[in-house]
Design an enzyme around this catalytic site. Structure first.
Site, PDB file in Angstrom:
ATOM      1  N   PRO A  78       0.815  -1.216   0.000  1.00 14.92           N
ATOM      2  CA  PRO A  78       0.000   0.000   0.000  1.00 14.92           C
ATOM      3  C   PRO A  78       0.855   1.276   0.000  1.00 14.92           C
ATOM      4  O   PRO A  78       0.400   2.351  -0.353  1.00 14.92           O
ATOM      5  CB  PRO A  78      -0.834  -0.096   1.276  1.00 14.92           C
ATOM      6  CG  PRO A  78      -0.385  -1.283   2.015  1.00 14.92           C
ATOM      7  CD  PRO A  78       0.579  -2.039   1.187  1.00 14.92           C
ATOM      8  N   GLU A  91       0.908  -7.650   7.762  1.00 15.31           N
ATOM      9  CA  GLU A  91       1.231  -6.224   7.664  1.00 15.31           C
ATOM     10  C   GLU A  91       2.365  -5.989   6.674  1.00 15.31           C
ATOM     11  O   GLU A  91       2.915  -4.898   6.595  1.00 15.31           O
ATOM     12  CB  GLU A  91       1.639  -5.692   9.042  1.00 15.31           C
ATOM     13  CG  GLU A  91       0.526  -5.672  10.059  1.00 15.31           C
ATOM     14  CD  GLU A  91      -0.700  -4.958   9.537  1.00 15.31           C
ATOM     15  OE1 GLU A  91      -1.797  -5.521   9.626  1.00 15.31           O
ATOM     16  OE2 GLU A  91      -0.550  -3.840   9.014  1.00 15.31           O
ATOM     17  N   ARG A 135      -0.727  -7.935 -21.606  1.00 18.04           N
ATOM     18  CA  ARG A 135      -1.472  -7.481 -22.781  1.00 18.04           C
ATOM     19  C   ARG A 135      -0.632  -6.545 -23.662  1.00 18.04           C
ATOM     20  O   ARG A 135      -0.981  -6.285 -24.806  1.00 18.04           O
ATOM     21  CB  ARG A 135      -2.778  -6.803 -22.411  1.00 18.04           C
ATOM     22  CG  ARG A 135      -2.652  -5.495 -21.687  1.00 18.04           C
ATOM     23  CD  ARG A 135      -3.999  -5.001 -21.218  1.00 18.04           C
ATOM     24  NE  ARG A 135      -4.881  -4.620 -22.296  1.00 18.04           N
ATOM     25  CZ  ARG A 135      -4.841  -3.443 -22.913  1.00 18.04           C
ATOM     26  NH1 ARG A 135      -3.904  -2.547 -22.595  1.00 18.04           N
ATOM     27  NH2 ARG A 135      -5.701  -3.139 -23.869  1.00 18.04           N
ATOM     28  N   ASP A 151      -5.342   2.929 -25.803  1.00 21.27           N
ATOM     29  CA  ASP A 151      -5.709   2.752 -24.392  1.00 21.27           C
ATOM     30  C   ASP A 151      -5.725   4.097 -23.679  1.00 21.27           C
ATOM     31  O   ASP A 151      -4.933   4.988 -23.994  1.00 21.27           O
ATOM     32  CB  ASP A 151      -4.630   1.904 -23.690  1.00 21.27           C
ATOM     33  CG  ASP A 151      -4.854   0.416 -23.895  1.00 21.27           C
ATOM     34  OD1 ASP A 151      -5.930   0.046 -24.406  1.00 21.27           O
ATOM     35  OD2 ASP A 151      -3.958  -0.357 -23.564  1.00 21.27           O
TER      36      ASP A 151
END
Ligand SMILES: N#Cc1c(-c2ccc3ccn(Cc4ccc(CN5CCCCC5)cc4)c3c2)n[nH]c1N
Length: 246
Positions: free
Chosen positions: A88, A115, A157, A172
């Site tokens: 994160p 964590e 991709r 895109d």
């Protein structure tokens, strides 16, 4: 491209056996190896976590199993891997980073749980490898496996021959090029009428210039509505040049 994934939930990576990534593996374009971290534990309970020094919530992943796993994996291939650590607190995962990673021969993903991983693991491997701590977005997940699925698909991709239509990722969102930094507009297919809803006439006009302009206008409208921050990044002169080219 070789992809290694080390995880305590190997079954979480089953989606890498299907669809676009699965087909690329079957064609030999991707060599994907999923490893169970517990294979590098030596106690009866296959322990991978312990309490955090300094206190605080939850548990932290122990460095030893990760060290043994990464030593073995990074010694097992040719060339230099990029070690991708979902967290994160990482740098944002962007289309630009996906394109950079798509240009590398070997990625090693280290999705953690609890964590996170003892910091010394990133320090240890950061001294001799290209280690990237990456976040897929500003929300909190329970582990790194879902981010790995996202990143692997975004990278795969972009590999030559993986997407059916080589042009598919040219326009895109977030990709460099004609529609750079604009969101895609709406798409339509048959039937021409569905529950009394018709498709925009311009799309069956056969007038490619008008179609291109309509799609561009739709992209601008959608971007202004959903991502005004992207519009602010756009160079108005580049937009004018694109206008004139349509
Ligand atoms: N990519 C990505 C991610 C992840 C992600 C990626 C990898 C792991 C490994 C473990 N977790 C769970 C977790 C959740 C929160 C916190 C922060 N702590 C919270 C309590 C107080 C202290 C700080 C740490 C670990 C992960 C989450 N979440 N969101 C993304 N975009």
């Amino acid at each position: 491209m070789r992809l290694d994934v080390v995880t305590i939930f190997p079954e979480y990576l089953a989606p890498l056996e299907v669809s676009l990534v699965g087909k690329a593996r079957a064609r030999g374009q991707l060599d994907v190896r999923v490893h169970d971290l517990r294979g590098w534990t030596h106690d009866r309970h296959h322990t991978v976590d312990d309490t955090p020094y300094g206190g605080g919530p939850g548990m932290v992943m122990k460095p030893e199993p990760w060290g043994e796993a990464l030593d073995e994996i990074t010694a097992s291939g040719d060339g230099e891997p990029v070690i991708v650590v979902p967290t994160p607190s990482g740098r944002p995962f962007t289309q630009e980073l996906a394109a950079e990673l798509a240009g590398r021969d070997w990625l090693v993903f280290t999705p953690a749980r609890y964590e996170g991983i003892d910091r010394r693991v990133v320090e240890e491997y950061g001294e001799r490898h290209d280690v990237r701590e990456v976040s897929i977005g500003d929300y909190v997940l329970a582990g790194g496996e879902a981010p790995v699925l996202v990143m692997v698909e975004a990278v795969a991709r972009l590999l030559p021959g993986v997407l059916g239509n080589a042009e598919s990722h040219r326009d895109d969102s977030f990709a460099p090029g004609a529609m750079a930094d604009l969101l895609e507009g709406p798409v339509y297919t048959k039937p021409p009428s569905w529950r009394g809803r018709e498709i925009p006439e311009v799309l069956v006009s056969g007038h490619h210039g008008r179609i291109a302009r309509w799609r561009r206008d739709q992209a601008l409208t959608r971007t202004a509505a959903h991502r005004p921050d992207l519009l602010r990044r756009c160079d108005p002169r580049a937009l004018d040049r694109q206008d004139r080219a349509l």
